[in-house]
Scaffold this motif. Structure first.
Motif, mmCIF file in Angstrom:
data_model
loop_
_atom_site.group_PDB
_atom_site.id
_atom_site.type_symbol
_atom_site.label_atom_id
_atom_site.label_comp_id
_atom_site.label_asym_id
_atom_site.label_seq_id
_atom_site.Cartn_x
_atom_site.Cartn_y
_atom_site.Cartn_z
ATOM 1 N N VAL A 35 0.934 -1.269 -0.171
ATOM 2 C CA VAL A 35 0.009 0.250 -0.026
ATOM 3 C C VAL A 35 0.939 1.350 -0.038
ATOM 4 O O VAL A 35 2.069 1.225 0.405
ATOM 5 N N ALA A 37 0.648 5.677 1.055
ATOM 6 C CA ALA A 37 0.026 6.680 1.570
ATOM 7 C C ALA A 37 0.029 7.883 0.900
ATOM 8 O O ALA A 37 1.611 8.211 0.938
ATOM 9 N N SER A 40 -2.818 13.962 1.350
ATOM 10 C CA SER A 40 -4.220 14.402 0.776
ATOM 11 C C SER A 40 -3.885 15.634 -0.004
ATOM 12 O O SER A 40 -4.737 15.735 -1.174
ATOM 13 N N TYR A 43 -3.963 14.520 -3.897
ATOM 14 C CA TYR A 43 -5.033 13.975 -4.665
ATOM 15 C C TYR A 43 -5.305 14.569 -5.939
ATOM 16 O O TYR A 43 -5.762 13.905 -6.949
ATOM 17 N N ALA A 171 -9.748 -0.514 -8.634
ATOM 18 C CA ALA A 171 -9.936 -0.580 -7.205
ATOM 19 C C ALA A 171 -10.386 -1.622 -6.601
ATOM 20 O O ALA A 171 -10.058 -1.905 -5.234
ATOM 21 N N THR A 175 -5.779 -2.426 -2.381
ATOM 22 C CA THR A 175 -5.971 -2.413 -1.137
ATOM 23 C C THR A 175 -6.904 -1.445 -0.480
ATOM 24 O O THR A 175 -7.944 -1.588 0.250
ATOM 25 N N ASP A 176 -6.423 -0.182 -0.878
ATOM 26 C CA ASP A 176 -7.109 1.101 -0.506
ATOM 27 C C ASP A 176 -7.022 2.182 -1.601
ATOM 28 O O ASP A 176 -6.679 1.844 -2.677
ATOM 29 N N GLY A 177 -7.927 3.218 -1.314
ATOM 30 C CA GLY A 177 -8.103 4.317 -2.359
ATOM 31 C C GLY A 177 -6.720 4.958 -2.864
ATOM 32 O O GLY A 177 -6.642 5.125 -3.802
ATOM 33 N N ASP A 178 -5.973 5.114 -1.743
ATOM 34 C CA ASP A 178 -4.492 5.692 -2.252
ATOM 35 C C ASP A 178 -3.751 5.038 -3.149
ATOM 36 O O ASP A 178 -3.182 5.368 -4.239
ATOM 37 N N THR A 179 -3.775 3.705 -2.928
ATOM 38 C CA THR A 179 -3.025 2.640 -3.895
ATOM 39 C C THR A 179 -3.821 2.436 -5.088
ATOM 40 O O THR A 179 -2.944 2.465 -6.341
ATOM 41 N N THR A 180 -5.066 2.571 -5.135
ATOM 42 C CA THR A 180 -5.826 2.572 -6.474
ATOM 43 C C THR A 180 -5.458 3.616 -7.235
ATOM 44 O O THR A 180 -5.120 3.415 -8.220
#
Lengths: 347, 251
Positions: A35, A37, A40, A43, A171, A175-180
């Motif tokens: 993953v 991080a 933000s 983004y 997605a 695993t999570d949104g950031d990784t996506t």
């Protein structure tokens, strides 16, 4: 000498290599528990960069059509939309309104490219034998017709709301949104690099020589035994298919399509990006698109510090973009990286 | 047997009859001149024969096959190549690429071989490069090979167009005013080249205004007037013909 220059082959081969590396890294993030991080604050950059990659496919296709073959396509967005909507209608599960058949996304993506190519072939068959300006009108009209259809046929296309419930494969894997976000950007970037490698090879080959001859003087190309219509058709269909791929990928990333994603604005953005960078140069058009999309991103931040309302600011932004276009046409008609002699313009 | 035969060819533009039942034939190995006053239908004849405009009536036969109304690309592939009165060099391409473009049987002009960069494409392209450079050299354009052809002088453009046409190794070469706007030295040079090509077996048809160059060059002259055949014969007999004198001086 930089590292890149020591890699094998020409620009196209390097692009393919970079594309491979990007896709591998995307797979690494998507398929393993790895993953990342992201702060933000970043983004927005990632989102714009992903959109840039999608538009990158569009501009490379448009450059094949206009920059190399001289075809004026003012409705590029319709092929983008054809890819997006085809993927949506075939793969969406329980969309809010409209058709969603729930087929596997891979099949839907392939179908999206094919439908866009087919639409390109249809428009091409009706307009490519006519003078250049007929194609411009026909493509513009096609784009407007389809936009109206998307908005008004709620039962099929979901109307203004569009279609949701499209699978989002990356997605689902990551695993999570950031990784996506990171994996998506890498994967789309890889697709652009592969496309770049392909169009570069195509236009470096004798194939590209014929395209440029058709752009320069169709009658001469024909008098030398080259079927101008067939080449125009091919270039047009390839460009449409690339736009369809862009639309399909975009749908699978955002999970929804709506008419608002597929407006004239898209066509205008890729055209200005292409002209700014220099039609005919694959690298140039991508760079031009980066400039124009970068400016838009920059203007988002500028909005916070300017004393005008958001709506006034939006208008100012359009004026600025328009002025940039005027400035290019006036002072550098071949674009920043374009070859004036190859494009036959005075600069 | 004739290589090119035109029978009863008719073409109207609006009310104007550019070709009015014209019949003429060219034998293999001929070097034929086509002349006539302005508006006699010389260029229209070339345009109809080479597929650029479709005749309203009549037939064009090339190498024993009826090719009336065939597309220019099909005719070019069959071995009939033409040049244009106002040179049509591809201005946005280099001299070298202009000549290379004309190469035949290049698999790299199709998508898949181009994408895969096949051996067939690479080896053909090496031959093409070699032949193109030979022709560029022969036409004294070597120092301009990498120049965009928009930057060439009028005479150089004529040479380029000729070199490009020869890249296809045509059986029949149709030249539309190859000497127009060319200085006397170059005119002689081009005329010599045409004669040489003809003596190597190429069939050549030349449209020309300028009588002297043409009569010195060709074996046979065809004179058109108002879309019809006026006289067809050896240069001497044609020049002595009263109708020709009248057409040129009286018209």
């Amino acid at each position: 000498m930089s590292v890149v220059d020591r890699l094998p082959g020409g620009e196209g081969e390097r692009a393919a290599l970079i594309g491979g590396a990007c896709v591998l890294m995307a797979a690494l993030f998507a398929l393993t528990p790895l993953v990342v991080a992201l702060p933000s604050a970043l983004y927005v950059f990632f989102e714009v960069a992903i959109l840039y990659a999608v538009y990158g496919l569009l501009v490379l296709g448009l450059n094949l059509q206009y920059g190399h073959t001289g075809l004026i396509n003012f409705g590029h967005v319709v092929f983008f939309a054809a890819g997006g909507y085809t993927v949506a209608m075939l793969s969406a599960q329980n969309p809010f309104a409209g058709i969603g058949l729930g087929y596997p996304w891979v099949a839907a993506l392939v179908a999206g490219v094919l439908v866009a190519a087919l639409l390109g072939a249809l428009v091409g068959a009706t307009s490519l034998r006519l003078r250049d300006d007929f194609l411009a009108i026909a493509t513009l009209a096609t784009a407007e017709i389809f936009h109206t259809l998307f908005v008004n046929f709620r039962g099929i296309f979901g109307g203004n709301v569009g279609l949701s419930g499209i699978p989002q494969p990356i997605a689902a894997l990551a695993t999570d949104g950031d990784t996506t976000l990171l994996a998506t950007l890498l994967f789309f970037g890889g697709c652009v690099a592969f496309t770049f490698a392909a169009v570069r090879r195509l236009t470096d080959a004798p194939y590209g020589r014929v395209l440029r001859a058709v752009r320069a003087d169709e009658l001469v190309a024909r008098s030398l035994g080259k079927s101008a219509f067939s080449y125009k058709m091919q270039a047009f269909v390839y460009g449409a298919a690339l736009a369809g791929l862009g639309g399909g990928l975009f749908a699978l990333y955002s999970g929804a399509v709506a008419p608002g994603f597929f407006t004239l604005q898209v066509t205008v953005t890729v055209w200005i990006g292409m002209l700014l960078g220099g039609a005919g140069s694959h690298r140039g058009v991508l760079a031009g698109l980066a400039i124009i999309m970068g400016l838009r991103l920059l203007s988002r931040f500028a909005l916070d510090v300017t004393p005008v309302s958001a709506s006034a600011f939006a208008s100012i932004r359009l004026i600025v973009i328009g002025m940039i276009l005027v400035a290019i046409v006036r002072y550098r008609p071949a674009g920043i990286w374009g070859n004036a002699e190859e494009l036959g313009v005075d600069s | 047997m004739s290589l090119l035969a035109v029978e009863d060819l008719t073409k109207e533009f609006g009310g104007l009859r550019a070709l009015d039942g014209l019949s003429v034939s060219v034998d293999r190995g001929d070097l034929v001149g086509v002349m006539g006053p302005n508006g006699a239908g010389k260029t229209t004849l070339f345009n109809c024969v080479s597929g650029i405009v479709r005749p309203d009536g009549g037939a064009v036969t090339f190498d024993g096959t009826d090719v009336t109304g065939n597309s220019p690309e099909a005719l070019a592939r069959a071995g009939m190549i033409r040049t244009f009165q106002l040179t049509r060099e591809l201005r946005t391409m280099t001299v070298r690429d202009n000549v290379r473009l004309a190469a035949t049987d290049q698999p790299g002009e199709r998508t898949l071989p181009a994408l895969l960069r096949t051996d067939a494409m690479e080896s053909r392209e090496r031959e093409v490069d070699e032949r193109a450079d030979e022709l560029i050299e022969a036409f004294e354009l070597a120092h301009l090979a990498d120049e965009y052809s928009a930057n060439l002088s009028g005479g150089q453009r004529k040479l380029l167009e000729l070199a490009r046409a020869l890249m296809l190794d045509p059986e029949l070469l149709l030249l539309d005013e190859p000497f127009a706007g060319v200085n006397p030295t170059l005119t002689r040079d081009i005329a010599d080249r045409i004669r040489e090509l003809n003596s190597e077996g190429m069939t050549v048809v030349v449209i020309e205004h300028e009588l002297e160059t043409l009569t010195d060059l060709v074996d046979r002259l065809v004179v058109l007037q108002q879309g019809q055949l006026l006289v067809d014969g050896s240069p001497e007999t044609v020049l002595d013909d009263e109708r020709v004198v009248e057409a040129y001086l009286g018209g």
